[in-house]
Scaffold this active site. Structure first.
Site, short mmCIF file in Angstrom:
data_model
loop_
_atom_site.label_atom_id
_atom_site.label_comp_id
_atom_site.label_asym_id
_atom_site.label_seq_id
_atom_site.Cartn_x
_atom_site.Cartn_y
_atom_site.Cartn_z
CB CYS A 15 -21.78 -55.04 33.80
SG CYS A 15 -23.44 -54.80 32.76
CD GLU A 52 -26.05 -52.55 23.65
OE1 GLU A 52 -26.03 -53.62 24.61
OE2 GLU A 52 -24.91 -52.89 22.45
CG ASN A 56 -22.17 -61.11 31.50
OD1 ASN A 56 -22.65 -61.11 30.70
ND2 ASN A 56 -22.24 -60.09 32.59
CD GLU A 101 -24.05 -50.08 27.16
OE1 GLU A 101 -23.60 -50.09 28.49
OE2 GLU A 101 -24.67 -49.57 26.19
#
Ligand code: NAD
Length: 497
Positions: A286, A465, A154, A252
């Site tokens: 997300c 991150e 994505n 993640e």
């Protein structure tokens, strides 16, 4: 129709086919008749070769001074800027997002390169007094080793950059395993790294299926760290393997993000935030807004405003500048979203708009789903599970406390948003929301690269991150004591009576 690209693995500075010779295809999700690229279907032998190259390169790369490593990363920022438009066009073609968003994807990579390059002159440790005389104490960051970077489709440029750039500035070597839907974007990106001047083996690329090449990387004894972004299901299996094989792992994963709109909110502001959060990238972020938690006093008015604006959204190919909502990335995603609509019907949801595969003649060769608004109760699967498509569920609440309780009532905890003009509620939300990211009077999407990115509960495993927290993923801490007293000094003993 453009000529399909031939993508290859990049191992030890060479562009190679899979050792088996097998290939896979990447197609344009706005028109599946258009072949974007072919790419290697790598297997264990290809992973072995990449690991050998990365292990060898690590021996010298870790000794390159961090400011010199950073200069190559800065060069990546310049090259990304130079190729921004070309790369954005490729992103739109390969995964479907509209061009404006694709440019943002590349810009995030540029921002990350600039930020990571700056870290080359920081990578600070600490100095601290020793409890003994004539003794010096400090901490230093050390690279972890060879990192496997497994990324989703994505954000085909931004996410590999978030992973590779901090990993490299810290002195690690990397093997990128991009999603099978975006091999051409990954290839373009690695070509940029090659042009920036990284020595052979410092960055490697292996294409292929997650269950084959991804699994082989995670299981490989020559990998020290796995940085994974993808679904919670895959992340659970990656995490389990890393636990068993004692690898450092940063996960993640999914989200079920909500935007709260209180009765005192600026409704027009909340509306544009909801449209962008729910339907940007066709809901395949997300951090996408999957739930709108609406105070009952504004629910009817806000819902009417939302339906009216949603009905005007223009679906189309990401490459068309007029497109506002692109296709889903592949037929599996289209089926997944359609399946969730069946679940919504069985759970008694009202479909206020959309709810079906798009019917327009010009969209019939793509994976388009209508932007969809559902009215549901909070105890349904639709309210709790990640859909990853242009579907937003409305939930009515009667108080701020109820809104926060509903927002927190999912297994995920990535992003969240509250629209209110009440400063007390804003601070309560910042304190009480269980999520890695909270926006006040902004949508659930919009992360910036110099802040930590990640989530709580089933979204992550405690790492972050981006920001300086990425350095904590990609380095180990070492504590160093230098005794210049010339004698044995026993801590906790000789300095006590
Ligand atoms: P996915 O889990 O199917 O795949 C992600 C990556 O893992 C791909 O490269 C895939 O090839 C690889 N993979 C698949 N099986 C594997 C295995 N057994 N071992 C090793 N690697 C394997 O996810 P996806 O469909 O590509 O992406 C969508 C998901 O990613 C959504 O759930 C979304 O929420 C999540 N996501 C999370 C973030 C975040 O930062 N939290 C960002 C983007 C996407």
């Amino acid at each position: 129709m453009t000529t399909p690209l031939t993508c290859r693995n990049y191992i030890n500075g060479h562009w190679l086919s899979a050792q088996s010779g097998a290939t896979l295809e990447s197609r344009n999700p706005a028109d599946w008749r258009s072949l974007v690229a072919t790419f290697p279907r790598s297997l264990t032998a290809d992973v072995d070769a990449a690991v050998v190259a990365a292990r060898r390169a690590y021996l010298s790369w870790r000794l390159v001074p961090a400011p010199a490593r950073a200069e190559l990363i800065y060069r990546v920022s310049e090259l990304l800027l130079q190729h921004k438009e070309e790369l954005a066009q490729l992103i739109s073609q390969e995964m479907g997002k509209p061009l404006t968003e694709a440019r943002g994807d590349v810009q995030e990579g540029i921002d990350c390169a600039l930020y990571s390059a700056g870290e080359g002159r920081r990578l600070f440790g600490q100095t601290t007094p020793s409890e003994m005389p004539n003794k010096f104490a400090m901490t230093v960051r050390m690279p972890v080793g060879v990192c496997a970077l497994i990324s989703p489709w994505n954000f085909p440029v931004a996410i590999p950059c978030w992973k590779a750039l901090p990993a490299l500035v810290c002195g690690n070597t990397v093997i990128l395993k991009p999603a099978e839907d975006t091999p051409a974007c990954a290839t373009f990106l690695v070509q940029i790294f090659q042009e920036a001047g990284f020595k052979e083996g410092v960055i490697n690329l292996v294409h292929g299926l997650g269950e084959e090449v991804g699994r082989a990387l995670v299981e490989h004894p020559g990998i020290d760290l796995v940085s994974f972004t993808g679904s919670s299901e895959t992340g659970a299996s990656v995490g389990a393997t890393c636990g068993r094989t004692h690898k450092r792992v940063c996960l993640e994963m999914g989200g079920k993000n909500a935007q709260v709109v209180m009765e005192d909110a600026n409704l027009e502001l909340a509306l544009v935030g909801a449209l962008w959060g729910a339907f940007g990238t066709a809901g395949q972020r997300c951090t996408a807004t999957s739930r709108l938690i609406l105070h009952r006093d504004i629910k009817d008015k806000f819902t009417a405003m939302l339906i009216e604006r949603t009905s005007k959204l223009r679906l189309g190919s990401g490459s068309d500048p007029l497109t506002e909502v692109g296709p889903l990335v592949n037929s599996a995603q289209l089926q997944r979203v359609s399946h969730y609509l069946e679940i919504a019907h069985t759970e008694g949801a009202s479909v206020l708009i959309g709810g079906q595969i798009a019917k327009l003649e010009e969209l019939k060769h793509g994976y388009f789903f209508q932007p969809t608004i559902l009215d549901i109760s909070p105890d349904t699967r639709i309210a709790r599970e990640e859909i990853f498509g242009p579907v937003v569920a409305l939930i009515e609440v009667s108080s701020f406390e109820e809104a926060i309780a509903v927002l927190n009532d999912t297994p995920y905890g990535l992003s969240s948003s509250v629209y209110t003009r009440d400063v007390n509620r804003a601070f309560q939300a910042m304190r009480d929301i269980e999520a890695g990211i909270t926006y006040i009077n902004g949508p659930t999407i919009g992360a910036e690269v110099h802040l930590p990115f990640g989530g709580v509960k089933q979204t992550g495993n405690g790492h972050r991150e981006a920001g300086t927290t990425a350095l904590d993923v990609f380095t180990e801490w070492k504590s160093v004591y230098v005794d210049f007293s010339g004698s044995l000094q026993r801590a906790q003993i000789d300095n006590r009576a």
